[in-house]
Design a protein around this motif. Structure first.
Motif, PDB file in Angstrom:
ATOM      1  N   VAL A  97      78.900  37.150  56.242  1.00 33.44           N
ATOM      2  CA  VAL A  97      77.888  37.668  55.324  1.00 33.44           C
ATOM      3  C   VAL A  97      76.936  36.525  55.002  1.00 33.44           C
ATOM      4  CG1 VAL A  97      77.448  38.668  53.057  1.00 33.44           C
ATOM      5  CG2 VAL A  97      79.518  39.307  54.323  1.00 33.44           C
ATOM      6  N   ILE A  98      75.651  36.782  55.099  1.00 29.04           N
ATOM      7  CA  ILE A  98      74.624  35.794  54.759  1.00 29.04           C
ATOM      8  C   ILE A  98      74.052  36.141  53.393  1.00 29.04           C
ATOM      9  CG2 ILE A  98      72.401  34.768  55.394  1.00 29.04           C
ATOM     10  CD1 ILE A  98      74.653  34.080  57.351  1.00 29.04           C
ATOM     11  N   LEU A 105      60.696  31.367  59.123  1.00 33.53           N
ATOM     12  CA  LEU A 105      61.576  31.809  60.200  1.00 33.53           C
ATOM     13  C   LEU A 105      62.067  30.623  61.030  1.00 33.53           C
ATOM     14  CD1 LEU A 105      62.917  34.078  61.767  1.00 33.53           C
ATOM     15  CD2 LEU A 105      60.765  34.441  63.003  1.00 33.53           C
ATOM     16  N   GLY A 106      61.196  29.639  61.230  1.00 29.14           N
ATOM     17  CA  GLY A 106      61.604  28.457  61.995  1.00 29.14           C
ATOM     18  C   GLY A 106      62.753  27.716  61.334  1.00 29.14           C
ATOM     19  N   LYS A 110      66.953  27.304  62.541  1.00 32.64           N
ATOM     20  CA  LYS A 110      67.744  26.068  62.575  1.00 32.64           C
ATOM     21  C   LYS A 110      69.053  26.232  61.820  1.00 32.64           C
ATOM     22  CE  LYS A 110      63.751  22.962  62.942  1.00 32.64           C
ATOM     23  NZ  LYS A 110      62.952  21.906  62.278  1.00 32.64           N
ATOM     24  N   VAL A 111      68.990  26.870  60.662  1.00 30.30           N
ATOM     25  CA  VAL A 111      70.203  27.087  59.871  1.00 30.30           C
ATOM     26  C   VAL A 111      71.145  28.043  60.604  1.00 30.30           C
ATOM     27  CG1 VAL A 111      71.092  28.099  57.744  1.00 30.30           C
ATOM     28  CG2 VAL A 111      69.140  26.540  57.671  1.00 30.30           C
ATOM     29  N   GLY A 138      63.192  34.718  56.366  1.00 26.59           N
ATOM     30  CA  GLY A 138      63.750  34.323  57.665  1.00 26.59           C
ATOM     31  C   GLY A 138      64.878  35.191  58.163  1.00 26.59           C
ATOM     32  N   THR A 139      64.974  36.410  57.679  1.00 28.83           N
ATOM     33  CA  THR A 139      66.148  37.268  57.925  1.00 28.83           C
ATOM     34  C   THR A 139      66.461  37.484  59.398  1.00 28.83           C
ATOM     35  OG1 THR A 139      65.563  38.420  55.884  1.00 28.83           O
ATOM     36  CG2 THR A 139      67.193  39.481  57.314  1.00 28.83           C
ATOM     37  N   SER A 140      65.464  37.733  60.217  1.00 27.97           N
ATOM     38  CA  SER A 140      65.725  38.080  61.624  1.00 27.97           C
ATOM     39  C   SER A 140      66.392  36.957  62.396  1.00 27.97           C
ATOM     40  CB  SER A 140      64.421  38.482  62.317  1.00 27.97           C
ATOM     41  OG  SER A 140      63.506  37.392  62.352  1.00 27.97           O
ATOM     42  N   ALA A 141      66.315  35.725  61.896  1.00 30.14           N
ATOM     43  CA  ALA A 141      67.016  34.614  62.551  1.00 30.14           C
ATOM     44  C   ALA A 141      68.526  34.818  62.497  1.00 30.14           C
ATOM     45  CB  ALA A 141      66.644  33.287  61.877  1.00 30.14           C
ATOM     46  N   PHE A 142      68.995  35.515  61.485  1.00 32.20           N
ATOM     47  CA  PHE A 142      70.435  35.722  61.313  1.00 32.20           C
ATOM     48  C   PHE A 142      70.906  37.036  61.935  1.00 32.20           C
ATOM     49  CE2 PHE A 142      68.926  33.126  57.756  1.00 32.20           C
ATOM     50  CZ  PHE A 142      69.727  31.996  57.900  1.00 32.20           C
TER      51      PHE A 142
END
Length: 474
Positions: A97-98, A105-106, A110-111, A138-142
């Motif tokens: 869970v995030i 987003l960049g 990285k995270v 930045g949701t779509s990164a996760f």
């Protein structure tokens, strides 16, 4: 300074005569005296740019934002300093869970890469503690390409934000000033609860709207973990906190961070329910928390430490609220109320209540205006003079433009910077030496900035000074 030096020289010359010193020793003493007079004079200290203790204190706060993935326990990891806010990963048996997703987003990518080095379990849910862009961009990164991820928030999510406001243009401008986004890098320290310079790589481009919302509270099984979500009005009216009983871990969102809370944002915001904010913290403090993750600044570990921090936080907020209400009910005007409200002595020096981000007077003004509006009860203020009329009357009372200008210079020289700003604003309602008055106002703003422990105030003073400087050159 010359007068001071002459007085010191007279004293030491008397000693030279008294002890009948030779020429060589006399010259040595005079040289030392002159040097001491120079380094001890206010003018020399100013020209050397000695750092104000508040600036030193604000710089030390930057340690809270050192980029790091902090392991709180086997299940909870917190990314601090990669962007303007924190993002967390909670590992369950069936996935992760995030909690909050950063702004750029960049930075989020990285995270997400760092989190995947810890576990390759799939992301089952993302929880937004509130709607601010620095927690949602930045949701779509996760999530990647997975469209089945639960995106969870409170009902009314993002309703109050600037992009939905009819005065969005001025809110954006004030936002830029508060955060110092246009300042030269050399001028930036931090934002009080975030790094001074944050990533801009595709800011907000990863946002995904919630697909699951709730009203007051809800218990969900996410990734094999029972997760409690509770509405908690405070910094925003869509704020929530996340409590995971099995891990004894609390995620506060922006209702708690290591600074006196920003009960009112000078960039402009709707009323932040101060009383509810204090009560939300009280509700959190009743939980058996061993790990606390704030929306900004580093997490806390240990029951007693966490309880103390939450307790003094709620006490401070509710004290400011109640003092304001009491002063209003005694018929105090707005400024009288601001002047009367102070943090209790027991709280003033608490590390998590220093005014790096929020300010007691700003909170008082917000509460006052929320309950009674713009009129402070003084009939003088029902139909005040226009700005120009008042300026002309004050200048006339001071003895004319030249005398007012002289007083303005005196205020700058003697360090009465706020008074100087007010005098400058009177003169700027006229055409008298406008360029010079603006130059003095610029210096006054920068002098105030050089004394500020509050990052938004410092950034606003400096940002405005650069705007004036650029206009003055045209």
């Amino acid at each position: 300074m010359k007068k001071i030096k002459n007085q010191i020289l007279d004293i030491h010359l008397g000693k030279i005569k008294q002890y009948n010193l030779n020429i060589r020793n006399t010259m040595l003493i005079l040289g030392i005296v002159f040097f001491q007079a120079c380094i001890n004079s206010p003018e020399k200290k100013s020209s050397q740019g000695q750092e104000h203790p508040n600036i030193t204190k604000l710089k030390a706060q930057s340690a809270e934002f050192k980029p790091d993935i902090i392991k709180l326990n086997e299940n909870v990891y917190v990314a601090v300093g990669y962007d303007g806010s924190n993002a967390s990963m909670v590992i369950g048996e069936e996935g992760v869970v995030i909690v909050d997703a950063l702004r750029a987003l960049g930075a989020a990518e990285k995270v997400a890469d760092e989190f995947r080095k810890i576990t390759n379990k799939p992301v089952k849910a993302i929880i937004y503690t509130h709607g601010h862009l620095d927690h949602t961009g930045g949701t779509s990164a996760f999530t990647g390409n997975d469209t089945d991820v639960n995106i969870i928030a409170r009902a009314g999510f993002k309703d109050e934000l600037e992009e939905n406001s009819p005065v969005e243009p001025i809110l954006k401008q004030r936002n830029i000033r508060q955060f110092g986004r246009d300042l030269p890098a050399s001028e930036v320290i931090n934002r009080g609860v975030a790094p001074g310079i944050t990533p801009t790589d595709r800011a907000g481009k990863g946002y995904i709207a919630p697909n699951l919302t709730f009203q007051d509270s809800i218990i969900l099984n996410l990734a094999g973990l029972d997760v409690e979500l509770h509405a908690a009005d405070g910094e925003t009216n869509d704020e929530l906190f996340v409590w995971i009983p099995s891990l004894k871990t609390l995620f506060t969102g922006d209702n708690y961070y290591k600074s006196f809370p920003n009960l009112y944002a000078i960039r402009g915001s709707q009323y932040r329910d101060v009383k509810s904010w204090g009560e939300s913290i009280q509700k959190m403090s009743a939980l058996p928390i061993e790990y606390l993750v704030p929306g900004h600044t580093q997490p806390l570990t240990g029951k007693s430490v966490i309880y103390k921090n939450l307790k003094n936080y709620s006490t401070a907020i509710l004290s400011v609220y109640q003092q304001t209400i009491d002063a209003m009910n005694m018929g105090y005007t707005l400024q009288q109320t601001v002047d009367s409200v102070k943090l209790p002595d027991s709280l003033i020096d608490q590390p998590n209540l220093q005014e790096f981000y929020g300010s007691v007077p700003w909170g008082v003004r917000s509460v006052f205006l929320h309950y009674v509006g713009w009129f402070d009860g003084n009939p003088t203020n029902l139909y005040p003079l226009s700005s120009v009329q008042e300026a002309n009357k004050i200048i006339e009372l001071a003895g004319g433009d030249k005398k007012m200008f002289k007083e303005l210079n005196k205020a700058l020289k003697e360090g009465h910077y706020q008074w100087g700003l007010q005098l400058a604003d009177y003169l700027l309602q006229t055409d008298y030496e406008k360029t010079k008055v603006i130059e003095i106002k610029i210096n006054l703003l920068r002098a105030l900035a050089a004394q500020q422990v509050n990052a938004p105030a410092r950034n606003y003073y400096l940002s405005y000074s650069y705007e004036l400087e650029n206009k003055n050159k045209k």
